[in-house]
Motif scaffolding. Structure first.
Motif, PDB file in Angstrom:
ATOM      1  N   TYR A   1       0.828  -1.202   0.000  1.00  0.00           N
ATOM      2  CA  TYR A   1       0.000   0.000   0.000  1.00  0.00           C
ATOM      3  C   TYR A   1       0.870   1.264   0.000  1.00  0.00           C
ATOM      4  CZ  TYR A   1      -3.436  -3.478   1.437  1.00  0.00           C
ATOM      5  OH  TYR A   1      -4.232  -4.594   1.503  1.00  0.00           O
ATOM      6  N   VAL A   2       1.977   1.202   0.723  1.00  0.00           N
ATOM      7  CA  VAL A   2       2.896   2.346   0.741  1.00  0.00           C
ATOM      8  C   VAL A   2       3.464   2.596  -0.648  1.00  0.00           C
ATOM      9  CG1 VAL A   2       5.097   3.192   1.640  1.00  0.00           C
ATOM     10  CG2 VAL A   2       3.466   2.084   3.183  1.00  0.00           C
ATOM     11  N   GLN A   3       3.876   1.524  -1.332  1.00  0.00           N
ATOM     12  CA  GLN A   3       4.409   1.673  -2.676  1.00  0.00           C
ATOM     13  C   GLN A   3       3.351   2.189  -3.649  1.00  0.00           C
ATOM     14  OE1 GLN A   3       6.094  -2.101  -3.739  1.00  0.00           O
ATOM     15  NE2 GLN A   3       7.740  -1.970  -2.212  1.00  0.00           N
ATOM     16  N   TYR A   4       2.116   1.713  -3.496  1.00  0.00           N
ATOM     17  CA  TYR A   4       1.026   2.193  -4.354  1.00  0.00           C
ATOM     18  C   TYR A   4       0.803   3.692  -4.158  1.00  0.00           C
ATOM     19  CZ  TYR A   4      -3.706   2.849  -6.150  1.00  0.00           C
ATOM     20  OH  TYR A   4      -4.810   3.325  -6.821  1.00  0.00           O
ATOM     21  N   LEU A   5       0.761   4.124  -2.889  1.00  0.00           N
ATOM     22  CA  LEU A   5       0.575   5.545  -2.603  1.00  0.00           C
ATOM     23  C   LEU A   5       1.747   6.381  -3.109  1.00  0.00           C
ATOM     24  CD1 LEU A   5      -0.893   5.414   1.022  1.00  0.00           C
ATOM     25  CD2 LEU A   5      -2.116   5.944  -1.086  1.00  0.00           C
ATOM     26  N   GLU A   6       2.967   5.826  -2.994  1.00  0.00           N
ATOM     27  CA  GLU A   6       4.136   6.555  -3.473  1.00  0.00           C
ATOM     28  C   GLU A   6       4.081   6.756  -4.980  1.00  0.00           C
ATOM     29  OE1 GLU A   6       9.044   6.199  -3.423  1.00  0.00           O
ATOM     30  OE2 GLU A   6       7.783   4.485  -2.868  1.00  0.00           O
ATOM     31  N   VAL A   7       3.713   5.699  -5.707  1.00  0.00           N
ATOM     32  CA  VAL A   7       3.613   5.797  -7.165  1.00  0.00           C
ATOM     33  C   VAL A   7       2.541   6.810  -7.572  1.00  0.00           C
ATOM     34  CG1 VAL A   7       2.963   4.535  -9.256  1.00  0.00           C
ATOM     35  CG2 VAL A   7       4.515   3.495  -7.602  1.00  0.00           C
ATOM     36  N   LYS A   8       1.389   6.759  -6.917  1.00  0.00           N
ATOM     37  CA  LYS A   8       0.310   7.694  -7.237  1.00  0.00           C
ATOM     38  C   LYS A   8       0.698   9.128  -6.899  1.00  0.00           C
ATOM     39  CE  LYS A   8      -2.960   5.184  -8.989  1.00  0.00           C
ATOM     40  NZ  LYS A   8      -3.402   5.414 -10.389  1.00  0.00           N
ATOM     41  N   PHE A   9       1.381   9.302  -5.772  1.00  0.00           N
ATOM     42  CA  PHE A   9       1.797  10.658  -5.382  1.00  0.00           C
ATOM     43  C   PHE A   9       2.786  11.244  -6.384  1.00  0.00           C
ATOM     44  CE2 PHE A   9       4.901  13.382  -3.209  1.00  0.00           C
ATOM     45  CZ  PHE A   9       4.054  14.392  -2.758  1.00  0.00           C
ATOM     46  N   LEU A  10       3.775  10.454  -6.782  1.00  0.00           N
ATOM     47  CA  LEU A  10       4.751  10.937  -7.759  1.00  0.00           C
ATOM     48  C   LEU A  10       4.101  11.196  -9.109  1.00  0.00           C
ATOM     49  CD1 LEU A  10       7.809   8.655  -6.896  1.00  0.00           C
ATOM     50  CD2 LEU A  10       7.470  11.060  -6.303  1.00  0.00           C
ATOM     51  N   TRP A  11       3.143  10.354  -9.488  1.00  0.00           N
ATOM     52  CA  TRP A  11       2.436  10.538 -10.754  1.00  0.00           C
ATOM     53  C   TRP A  11       1.622  11.835 -10.735  1.00  0.00           C
ATOM     54  CZ3 TRP A  11       2.703   9.158 -15.519  1.00  0.00           C
ATOM     55  CH2 TRP A  11       1.597   9.144 -16.364  1.00  0.00           C
ATOM     56  N   CYS A  12       0.933  12.092  -9.629  1.00  0.00           N
ATOM     57  CA  CYS A  12       0.164  13.338  -9.512  1.00  0.00           C
ATOM     58  C   CYS A  12       1.086  14.555  -9.469  1.00  0.00           C
ATOM     59  CB  CYS A  12      -0.706  13.298  -8.255  1.00  0.00           C
ATOM     60  SG  CYS A  12      -2.023  12.055  -8.301  1.00  0.00           S
ATOM     61  N   ALA A  13       2.196  14.443  -8.718  1.00  0.00           N
ATOM     62  CA  ALA A  13       3.136  15.570  -8.638  1.00  0.00           C
ATOM     63  C   ALA A  13       3.740  15.884 -10.000  1.00  0.00           C
ATOM     64  CB  ALA A  13       4.246  15.248  -7.633  1.00  0.00           C
ATOM     65  N   TYR A  14       3.968  14.854 -10.814  1.00  0.00           N
ATOM     66  CA  TYR A  14       4.507  15.050 -12.165  1.00  0.00           C
ATOM     67  C   TYR A  14       3.564  15.906 -13.008  1.00  0.00           C
ATOM     68  CZ  TYR A  14       5.757  13.727 -16.964  1.00  0.00           C
ATOM     69  OH  TYR A  14       6.080  13.744 -18.305  1.00  0.00           O
ATOM     70  N   TRP A  15       2.270  15.584 -12.988  1.00  0.00           N
ATOM     71  CA  TRP A  15       1.314  16.335 -13.804  1.00  0.00           C
ATOM     72  C   TRP A  15       1.027  17.714 -13.219  1.00  0.00           C
ATOM     73  CZ3 TRP A  15       0.814  15.027 -18.520  1.00  0.00           C
ATOM     74  CH2 TRP A  15       0.914  13.695 -18.912  1.00  0.00           C
ATOM     75  N   VAL A  16       1.039  17.833 -11.894  1.00  0.00           N
ATOM     76  CA  VAL A  16       0.874  19.164 -11.297  1.00  0.00           C
ATOM     77  C   VAL A  16       2.042  20.070 -11.693  1.00  0.00           C
ATOM     78  CG1 VAL A  16       0.846  20.438  -9.117  1.00  0.00           C
ATOM     79  CG2 VAL A  16      -0.555  18.394  -9.373  1.00  0.00           C
ATOM     80  N   GLY A  17       3.260  19.522 -11.671  1.00  0.00           N
ATOM     81  CA  GLY A  17       4.425  20.307 -12.083  1.00  0.00           C
ATOM     82  C   GLY A  17       4.344  20.740 -13.535  1.00  0.00           C
ATOM     83  N   LEU A  18       3.880  19.844 -14.414  1.00  0.00           N
ATOM     84  CA  LEU A  18       3.726  20.226 -15.822  1.00  0.00           C
ATOM     85  C   LEU A  18       2.656  21.297 -15.991  1.00  0.00           C
ATOM     86  CD1 LEU A  18       3.957  16.776 -17.646  1.00  0.00           C
ATOM     87  CD2 LEU A  18       5.668  18.589 -17.613  1.00  0.00           C
ATOM     88  N   GLY A  19       1.592  21.222 -15.184  1.00  0.00           N
ATOM     89  CA  GLY A  19       0.567  22.258 -15.253  1.00  0.00           C
ATOM     90  C   GLY A  19       1.081  23.612 -14.795  1.00  0.00           C
ATOM     91  N   ILE A  20       1.896  23.616 -13.743  1.00  0.00           N
ATOM     92  CA  ILE A  20       2.482  24.877 -13.274  1.00  0.00           C
ATOM     93  C   ILE A  20       3.389  25.469 -14.343  1.00  0.00           C
ATOM     94  CG2 ILE A  20       4.049  25.888 -11.566  1.00  0.00           C
ATOM     95  CD1 ILE A  20       2.969  23.854  -9.544  1.00  0.00           C
ATOM     96  N   LEU A  21       4.202  24.627 -14.987  1.00  0.00           N
ATOM     97  CA  LEU A  21       5.081  25.113 -16.047  1.00  0.00           C
ATOM     98  C   LEU A  21       4.299  25.666 -17.223  1.00  0.00           C
ATOM     99  CD1 LEU A  21       7.816  22.316 -16.125  1.00  0.00           C
ATOM    100  CD2 LEU A  21       8.052  24.644 -15.252  1.00  0.00           C
ATOM    101  N   SER A  22       3.076  25.178 -17.420  1.00  0.00           N
ATOM    102  CA  SER A  22       2.275  25.635 -18.549  1.00  0.00           C
ATOM    103  C   SER A  22       1.740  27.041 -18.364  1.00  0.00           C
ATOM    104  CB  SER A  22       1.104  24.669 -18.769  1.00  0.00           C
ATOM    105  OG  SER A  22       0.259  25.122 -19.804  1.00  0.00           O
ATOM    106  N   SER A  23       1.404  27.423 -17.127  1.00  0.00           N
ATOM    107  CA  SER A  23       0.736  28.710 -16.911  1.00  0.00           C
ATOM    108  C   SER A  23       1.566  29.733 -16.160  1.00  0.00           C
ATOM    109  CB  SER A  23      -0.576  28.491 -16.140  1.00  0.00           C
ATOM    110  OG  SER A  23      -0.316  27.918 -14.879  1.00  0.00           O
ATOM    111  N   VAL A  24       2.648  29.330 -15.499  1.00  0.00           N
ATOM    112  CA  VAL A  24       3.420  30.279 -14.723  1.00  0.00           C
ATOM    113  C   VAL A  24       4.222  31.172 -15.656  1.00  0.00           C
ATOM    114  CG1 VAL A  24       5.572  28.985 -14.444  1.00  0.00           C
ATOM    115  CG2 VAL A  24       4.780  30.473 -12.595  1.00  0.00           C
ATOM    116  N   GLY A  25       4.505  32.386 -15.232  1.00  0.00           N
ATOM    117  CA  GLY A  25       5.360  33.276 -16.015  1.00  0.00           C
ATOM    118  C   GLY A  25       4.620  34.286 -16.850  1.00  0.00           C
ATOM    119  N   LEU A  26       3.372  34.661 -16.427  1.00  0.00           N
ATOM    120  CA  LEU A  26       2.607  35.707 -17.113  1.00  0.00           C
ATOM    121  C   LEU A  26       2.490  35.436 -18.605  1.00  0.00           C
ATOM    122  CD1 LEU A  26       4.017  38.826 -15.261  1.00  0.00           C
ATOM    123  CD2 LEU A  26       1.732  37.881 -15.047  1.00  0.00           C
TER     124      LEU A  26
END
Length: 365
Positions: free
Chosen positions: A102-127
């Motif tokens: 369960y820990v490994q499952y949560l870790e994989v999901k967390f990293l997967w979500c953080a990856y897409w959140v980071g790409l979303g931030i890169l898409s809109s940040v910087g005016l």
């Protein structure tokens, strides 16, 4: 009597003229002082005045650390709870046992979500100068899942190797069991996290304008200066771009939450102006961020996701084209432009999509 009245009116007119002159001179002095302060701030750089710059940097760092320490002390209960949860998760992560799956499952999901959140931030940040991560990453991912779903007849891809590699599930599949909603459900998490990242990336203009309004100082930013000039010259605006910006500003200012959500729900290159407007007029943070999150992560992402899935669903495109052709009189004339438009959208980034499909390994078993 008339002469006395006329003589009384003359000093009043002179006094009014003097007040206007004094007001103009005061405005000029304020503008000159602001310009002088701005030039002074611009000269505070490390390669011109290193000692002064480092001195002010250290003072500001000490002040901020004191403020943050005071805020953390005021919320010491929440800080203690957060540290306790971190300790529990650390112990669970490094301790062997049955819970590790369960820990490994949560870790994989967390990293997967953080990856897409980071790409979303890169898409809109910087005016407005962010990366096109939807076209480079999320769009190809949705396209690969769509093509694989129709190829395999199922969206139950084995995990692992999904999402690194898409492999068809073993066993027989029911033909025609794939629908738009099943594909949308498969990529909903990635799309939502990417949309949430774009909402987070819209916060810097909001905080910049809010801090400038509360402090009374003008930030050294071209977009904020353009916004101030636009507000001053709002009545005489004639060109389309200025009127569009004023429309966004009026919608956000008058409609509030739903106006912000409407601006965030459509592809809007002027949404940075909405963030600056909300910060300038001190719109509450959760009003701005909540409306932006709902608009970008839920409404707008479902529109973009549906468009990509339909574009890469050949049979749906053919059905739509035939349905348009059945419209009396205008239908046959609209069939060809519509099909050409969808084909152009599909072939806009063939290299990115092909590379993604090869990388993800869309091959049936």
């Amino acid at each position: 009597m008339e002469a006395n009245g006329a003589s009384c009116e003359q000093p009043q007119k002179r006094t009014g003229a003097r007040d206007k002159q004094n007001g103009k001179s005061a405005d000029l002095s304020i503008r000159e002082r602001r310009q002088k302060d701005k030039e002074e701030r611009l000269s505070l750089v490390l390669w011109r005045r290193p000692a002064t710059t480092l001195h002010y940097f250290l003072l500001e760092t000490i002040i901020k650390l004191k403020e943050w320490t005071l805020k953390l002390w005021q919320r010491r209960g929440a800080v203690f709870l957060f540290l306790l949860l971190c300790c529990v998760f650390s112990i669970a992560y490094y301790t062997e046992g049955r819970h590790q799956q369960y820990v490994q499952y949560l870790e994989v999901k967390f990293l997967w979500c953080a990856y897409w959140v980071g790409l979303g931030i890169l898409s809109s940040v910087g005016l407005g100068t962010g990366l096109h991560t939807f076209l480079l990453y999320l769009g190809p991912h949705i396209a690969s899942v769509t093509l694989a779903a129709y190829e395999c007849g199922s969206t139950d891809f084995p995990e692992p190797p999904y999402p690194d590699q898409i492999v068809c599930p073993e066993g027989e599949t029911v033909e025609g069991s794939i629908s738009l909603f099943s594909i949308m459900s498969k990529v909903r998490l990635e799309a939502f996290m990417w949309g949430a990242g774009t909402a987070i990336g819209e916060l810097p203009p909001y905080f910049m304008a809010r801090a400038a309004r509360q402090s009374g100082a003008d930030p050294d930013d071209d977009d904020y200066e353009e916004f101030e000039e636009m507000l001053e010259k709002a009545e005489g605006a004639q060109d389309f771009v200025t009127r569009a910006k004023l429309g966004v500003q009026h919608m956000v200012q008058k409609v509030g939450f739903f106006g912000i959500m409407a601006c965030a729900s459509i592809p809007n290159p002027l949404f940075d102006l909405a963030g600056i407007t909300c910060g300038h007029f001190l719109v509450p943070f959760w009003t701005f961020f909540g409306a932006t999150l709902i608009g970008k992560a839920i409404i707008k992402m479902h529109i973009q996701k549906l468009f990509v899935i339909i574009t890469f669903s050949i049979h749906i495109v053919e059905q739509m084209v035939s349905l348009i052709g059945s419209v009396p009189k205008v239908g046959p004339s609209l069939q060809k432009p519509f099909s050409q438009y969808l084909e152009a959208q599909r072939s806009k980034l063939p290299q990115h999509f092909c590379c993604t499909l090869l990388y993800c390994g869309v091959y049936p078993n």
